[in-house]
Design a protein around this motif. Structure first.
Motif, short mmCIF file in Angstrom:
data_model
loop_
_atom_site.label_atom_id
_atom_site.label_comp_id
_atom_site.label_asym_id
_atom_site.label_seq_id
_atom_site.Cartn_x
_atom_site.Cartn_y
_atom_site.Cartn_z
N GLN A 1 7.68 22.06 -10.05
CA GLN A 1 6.98 21.06 -10.86
C GLN A 1 5.47 21.25 -10.74
O GLN A 1 4.90 21.13 -9.66
CB GLN A 1 7.37 19.65 -10.41
N PRO A 2 4.78 21.52 -11.85
CA PRO A 2 3.33 21.73 -11.79
C PRO A 2 2.59 20.48 -11.30
O PRO A 2 2.90 19.35 -11.69
CB PRO A 2 2.96 22.04 -13.24
N ASP A 3 1.64 20.70 -10.39
CA ASP A 3 0.69 19.68 -9.93
C ASP A 3 1.34 18.52 -9.18
O ASP A 3 0.71 17.47 -9.01
CB ASP A 3 -0.14 19.15 -11.10
N ALA A 4 2.56 18.67 -8.73
CA ALA A 4 3.24 17.59 -8.00
C ALA A 4 3.00 17.74 -6.51
O ALA A 4 3.04 18.85 -5.96
CB ALA A 4 4.73 17.59 -8.30
N ALA A 5 2.78 16.61 -5.83
CA ALA A 5 2.51 16.60 -4.40
C ALA A 5 3.73 16.13 -3.62
O ALA A 5 4.77 15.79 -4.19
CB ALA A 5 1.31 15.70 -4.11
N HIS A 6 3.59 16.08 -2.30
CA HIS A 6 4.69 15.72 -1.40
C HIS A 6 4.59 14.23 -1.10
O HIS A 6 4.15 13.80 -0.03
CB HIS A 6 4.56 16.54 -0.10
N GLN A 7 5.03 13.40 -2.05
CA GLN A 7 4.90 11.95 -1.90
C GLN A 7 5.85 11.23 -2.85
O GLN A 7 6.30 11.78 -3.85
CB GLN A 7 3.45 11.53 -2.19
N GLU A 8 6.14 9.96 -2.48
CA GLU A 8 7.12 9.17 -3.23
C GLU A 8 6.79 9.05 -4.71
O GLU A 8 7.68 9.12 -5.56
CB GLU A 8 7.24 7.76 -2.64
N ALA A 9 5.51 8.83 -5.02
CA ALA A 9 5.15 8.63 -6.43
C ALA A 9 5.54 9.84 -7.27
O ALA A 9 6.05 9.69 -8.39
CB ALA A 9 3.65 8.35 -6.55
N ASP A 10 5.34 11.03 -6.75
CA ASP A 10 5.66 12.23 -7.51
C ASP A 10 7.16 12.46 -7.59
O ASP A 10 7.68 12.93 -8.62
CB ASP A 10 4.97 13.44 -6.89
N GLY B 1 0.78 -1.22 0.00
CA GLY B 1 0.00 0.00 0.00
C GLY B 1 0.82 1.27 0.00
O GLY B 1 0.25 2.37 -0.06
N THR B 2 2.16 1.16 0.07
CA THR B 2 3.01 2.35 0.02
C THR B 2 3.59 2.50 -1.37
O THR B 2 3.36 1.67 -2.25
CB THR B 2 4.13 2.26 1.08
N GLU B 3 4.37 3.55 -1.57
CA GLU B 3 4.87 3.89 -2.90
C GLU B 3 6.38 3.78 -2.97
O GLU B 3 7.06 3.73 -1.94
CB GLU B 3 4.43 5.32 -3.26
N SER B 4 6.91 3.73 -4.17
CA SER B 4 8.35 3.65 -4.39
C SER B 4 8.77 4.67 -5.43
O SER B 4 7.99 5.05 -6.32
CB SER B 4 8.72 2.24 -4.89
N TRP B 5 10.03 5.10 -5.33
CA TRP B 5 10.59 5.97 -6.35
C TRP B 5 10.85 5.21 -7.65
O TRP B 5 10.86 5.80 -8.72
CB TRP B 5 11.93 6.54 -5.86
#
Length: 466
Positions: free
Chosen positions: A246-255, A58-62
């Protein structure tokens, strides 16, 4: 069959001063097993448990190895070794803070162990990697990369030890902790977490800084102003320093994973040719009120992109406004004018209208309906400290004053990593909004992950990216 990259795992690697152990993951580029005489630059990566795969379901990776593989196969980037360092979750200390931690962590007794972590990198890990792998060990071929608090650690470590690390990649750095505070004049409580090295001789470093414009209270101005300060210290833009909003990017691994190829290109690749130039930002600004910045995005055919902070702007009617090289718009009187930017051999234009006033802040009201449970939590949480109180049998409400144009991508939680799910229990995509005007938002929450628990509303003192 072409050569393949491999990832080697080192278990239970001991840090002497920290007196703890962790896993180390080492990415070896495609030619490593074939060309036994070749040596490679090394990039050390914080929070390495999420570098190549999710740390937990359920978590994300770079997926940084996929980005490196692609760029190497395209001939856009030289081959490098990536050393991903698993993070030890803060309990009594936080390895990413050198000098000061956010106030709530200090109150909870979380001390800063960043100096000992720096010692681990310099005196334990790097010598081991240089001894057991074919590295180019000089500072010009040794980099650090991190996001959020890991980027804060990258900054402090790199500026303290430029004799070891010559390339610093900082994605969404946690330089300033901002919280909503309606009692303050600015409606925010901002806590600076970095120590400035201004006044010292400029170190021989190459720097990458970026921020998404949908990171909530991780505001672009925090990082843009920091980058401008580095330029004032003598870092030459484009050669020694680059910044990207970076447009529309959030504070998370996927981004971070979606754009990690960009700093890899900047540090280890070739820029290529400029192919597009775009002016993003407000069309209407105020003579008084909020400051307005343009985000001048220059794109290259290699995939490299950066925000221009040293632009050459021409204003059709300079009595209406001027534009500074970093994109700040300085209004002079009401009216409209065309501005033109020249960069990378390209030009682009935009019409800006100045009105009497544009307030700094807007009001966002959130209403969320949730499933009825035997024990309802007193609060649930939206993005960036947006705390909604229980106001009915199954309804939560909150009203927030936030910076105009700030962007938010989030999932509702009822405690640390206790996220909302869809009706059948799957992870939901992020909800999103941009606070350009006063607004009221209505949400329906279908399901929570796990059983109801009043205690789950307690906020964790861990780093916000965990």
């Amino acid at each position: 069959m072409p050569d393949q990259s491999v990832i080697v795992t080192i278990d239970n690697f001991h840090a002497r001063k920290l007196n703890n152990e962790r896993r180390i993951f080492v990415y070896l580029p495609p030619s490593y097993g074939r060309d036994l005489s070749k040596r490679y630059p090394v990039l050390y990566m914080h929070a390495g448990q999420r570098a190549f795969a999710p740390a937990a379901p359920g978590t994300e990776s770079w997926n940084i190895h996929l980005a490196a593989d692609r760029l190497i196969s395209e001939g856009a980037m030289e081959e490098i070794i990536i050393v991903a360092i698993a993070h030890v979750r803060p309990v009594e200390s936080n390895e990413y803070y050198h000098f000061s931690a956010p106030m709530e962590e200090m109150k909870a007794g979380i001390r800063c162990s960043g100096l000992d972590y720096e010692d681990f990198l310099v005196h334990d890990l790097k010598p081991h990697i240089d001894e057991h792998f074919r590295t180019l060990s000089d500072p010009a071929n040794t980099g650090l990369i991190g996001s959020s608090a890991g980027a804060l650690s990258t900054y402090h470590t790199g500026f303290r030890r430029p004799d070891v690390f010559g390339k610093l990649i900082m994605l969404s750095p946690y330089f300033v902790k901002a919280q909503l505070d309606e009692t303050s004049e600015t409606k925010l409580r901002e806590e600076e977490l970095y120590r400035s090295f201004d006044g010292l001789p400029k170190p021989p470093l190459k720097l990458w800084l970026d921020i998404g414009d949908a990171e909530g209270l991780f505001l672009p101005r925090h990082i843009r102003d920091f980058a401008s300060g580095l330029m004032a210290q003598g870092f030459k833009y484009g050669e020694e320093l680059a910044y990207l909003e970076q447009p529309d990017a959030a504070h998370q691994e996927a981004d971070w994973g979606e754009r990690v190829h960009i700093p890899l290109l900047y540090m280890f690749g070739r820029p290529g040719n400029a192919i597009s130039l775009e002016l993003r930002g407000r069309d209407v600004i105020g003579l008084t009120g909020m400051q307005s910045h343009l985000n001048a995005l220059l794109q290259y055919d290699s995939g490299l992109a950066m925000t221009i902070l040293d632009g050459a702007y021409r204003v059709e009617d300079p009595d209406v406004l001027t534009v500074l090289p970093d994109g700040m718009i300085v209004p002079k009187r009401t009216g409209s004018t065309v501005i033109t930017l020249y960069a990378g051999g390209l030009e682009t234009s935009k019409t800006i209208t100045v009105v009497e006033e544009m307030s700094h802040f807007v009001t966002v009201r959130m209403d969320a309906e949730v499933p009825v449970e035997p024990e309802m939590a007193d609060y649930i949480f939206g993005g960036m400290g947006m705390k909604l109180a229980l106001t009915g049998e199954n309804r939560y409400t909150g009203t927030f004053i936030v910076p105009r144009d700030s962007g938010y991508r989030f999932r509702f939680t009822r405690g640390f990593r206790k996220f909302e799910l869809d009706a059948v229990g799957n992870t939901l995509p992020n909800r999103s909004f941009r606070a350009c005007e006063d607004m009221t938002l209505y949400y329906q929450i279908e399901r929570w992950d796990g059983a109801s628990a009043q205690a789950q509303v307690r906020r964790s003192y861990a780093d916000p990216t965990f």
